[in-house]
Design an enzyme around this catalytic site. Structure first.
Site, PDB file in Angstrom:
ATOM      1  N   HIS A 147      29.037 -11.861  17.343  1.00 51.14           N
ATOM      2  CA  HIS A 147      28.324 -11.146  18.409  1.00 51.14           C
ATOM      3  C   HIS A 147      27.367 -10.119  17.806  1.00 51.14           C
ATOM      4  O   HIS A 147      26.200 -10.028  18.210  1.00 51.14           O
ATOM      5  CB  HIS A 147      29.339 -10.463  19.326  1.00 51.14           C
ATOM      6  CG  HIS A 147      28.740  -9.562  20.356  1.00 51.14           C
ATOM      7  ND1 HIS A 147      28.635  -9.908  21.683  1.00 51.14           N
ATOM      8  CD2 HIS A 147      28.222  -8.317  20.247  1.00 51.14           C
ATOM      9  CE1 HIS A 147      28.062  -8.913  22.353  1.00 51.14           C
ATOM     10  NE2 HIS A 147      27.813  -7.929  21.503  1.00 51.14           N
ATOM     11  N   GLU A 148      27.855  -9.347  16.834  1.00 52.03           N
ATOM     12  CA  GLU A 148      27.013  -8.323  16.213  1.00 52.03           C
ATOM     13  C   GLU A 148      25.872  -8.944  15.417  1.00 52.03           C
ATOM     14  O   GLU A 148      24.745  -8.444  15.441  1.00 52.03           O
ATOM     15  CB  GLU A 148      27.864  -7.424  15.317  1.00 52.03           C
ATOM     16  CG  GLU A 148      28.992  -6.695  16.028  1.00 52.03           C
ATOM     17  CD  GLU A 148      28.522  -5.872  17.201  1.00 52.03           C
ATOM     18  OE1 GLU A 148      27.348  -5.458  17.231  1.00 52.03           O
ATOM     19  OE2 GLU A 148      29.329  -5.647  18.124  1.00 52.03           O
ATOM     20  N   HIS A 151      23.161  -9.774  17.743  1.00 56.16           N
ATOM     21  CA  HIS A 151      22.274  -8.644  18.043  1.00 56.16           C
ATOM     22  C   HIS A 151      21.184  -8.525  16.984  1.00 56.16           C
ATOM     23  O   HIS A 151      20.004  -8.325  17.296  1.00 56.16           O
ATOM     24  CB  HIS A 151      23.069  -7.337  18.076  1.00 56.16           C
ATOM     25  CG  HIS A 151      23.712  -7.036  19.396  1.00 56.16           C
ATOM     26  ND1 HIS A 151      23.013  -7.016  20.578  1.00 56.16           N
ATOM     27  CD2 HIS A 151      25.001  -6.720  19.706  1.00 56.16           C
ATOM     28  CE1 HIS A 151      23.839  -6.705  21.572  1.00 56.16           C
ATOM     29  NE2 HIS A 151      25.049  -6.525  21.069  1.00 56.16           N
ATOM     30  N   GLU A 225      23.526  -7.784  25.883  1.00 61.26           N
ATOM     31  CA  GLU A 225      24.945  -8.003  25.609  1.00 61.26           C
ATOM     32  C   GLU A 225      25.352  -9.423  25.998  1.00 61.26           C
ATOM     33  O   GLU A 225      26.129 -10.071  25.288  1.00 61.26           O
ATOM     34  CB  GLU A 225      25.801  -6.977  26.355  1.00 61.26           C
ATOM     35  CG  GLU A 225      25.705  -5.564  25.802  1.00 61.26           C
ATOM     36  CD  GLU A 225      26.062  -5.487  24.328  1.00 61.26           C
ATOM     37  OE1 GLU A 225      26.978  -6.209  23.887  1.00 61.26           O
ATOM     38  OE2 GLU A 225      25.410  -4.717  23.607  1.00 61.26           O
TER      39      GLU A 225
END
Length: 298
Positions: A147-148, A151, A225
């Protein structure tokens, strides 16, 4: 996922400090053309320069500020098997995403959390909390890391900076127009120059407009997100990403030891209803889980 409170506060502070400084230097008086009317073209250029300057400053200092405020210990050489696994996993995911491997760090927090920050996708930082490493299964940690990395690969910080720059420009421009109109109305004698009321109105209006305009930034933050969740599902595994979010939901009552300035950058739960929802950097975890289950947002 941990970025925006510090970012917004820094931008707002830069705008207010710059406004006071430039007012003292007489720049506002010059833009007012000695009371004959605002030069809107010059004002717009001025607003854009200082609006994007504040955003750029926030972007450039985001990584060192995050390291300092969260007490991140970066891992250069692994001292144990867990650190080796962490480095190898971030390397694998960043290679898969097509970006340069970020710096990797751990910060002391009981709550399970993680964040990524940095001024571009090839000079980023990914950090995880001790709580995350302790309580999450390896597959769930990998999903959070994905997930990071999502980003970073999506260029969220750069996009956020562009949006913030536009918002800053509007705030600076609109505040001065409002200040000029109110000041002109209050001083009907037609005297040249700007009155004291102009400067007060500009500062107060910038703060009010800045807070209101932050809802635009937060809306984008909530959208990114969802996109990062999708990236996590694609780089790691959809079921593991859902499992990680469900575990985060179960830990909602664990005390948050992350600095307030970084809470918006983490995997925290958003607010579902009311005015606070407009200023929430994250969607509610239930909504994020449902989006992954229904394969929305990509």
């Amino acid at each position: 996922m941990m970025r925006i409170a510090l970012y917004l506060l820094t931008n707002l502070a830069v705008i207010v400090v710059a406004s006071i400084t430039l007012s003292l230097l007489g720049v506002d008086s010059y833009l007012a053309q000695n009371g004959s009317g605002l030069n809107l073209t010059s004002l717009l250029i001025f607003s854009a320069v200082f609006g994007f300057a504040g955003s750029l400053i926030s972007l450039l200092i985001s990584k060192p500020m995050a390291k300092w405020s969260a007490k991140v210990q970066t891992i250069n050489e692994p001292s144990n098997q867990a650190e080796r696994w962490l480095l190898d996993t971030v390397k694998e995911l960043s290679d898969k995403a097509g970006i340069k491997m970020p710096e990797v760090g751990v910060f002391p927090a009981q709550q399970s959390n993680a964040f990524a920050t940095g001024w571009n996708k090839n000079d980023a930082l990914v950090a995880v909390s001790q709580g995350l490493l302790t309580r999450f299964r390896p597959e769930e940690v990998r999903a959070v890391l994905a997930h990071e990395i999502g980003h970073v690969a999506n260029g969220d910080m750069v996009t956020l900076s562009l949006i913030q720059g536009v918002v800053n420009t509007f705030v600076i421009f609109a505040a001065r127009v409002v200040g000029y109109v109110i000041d002109s109305f209050m001083r009907r004698d037609g005297g040249g120059g700007l009155g004291f009321g102009y400067y007060i109105v500009v500062i107060v209006t910038e703060i009010i407009f800045g807070i209101a305009a932050s809802t635009i930034v937060m809306k984008f933050s909530r959208f990114r997100e969802y996109r990062a969740d999708v990236a996590g599902a694609q780089l790691a595994d959809r079921r593991d990403m859902i499992s990680a979010l469900q575990r985060l939901k179960a830990e909602a009552k664990v005390p948050n030891q992350m600095p307030d300035s970084l809470v918006a950058f983490g995997i925290n739960s958003g607010v579902k209803q009311g005015l606070k929802a407009l200023f929430s950097s994250h969607p509610p975890l239930d909504d994020r889980i449902a989006a992954l289950q229904e394969k929305r947002h990509g």
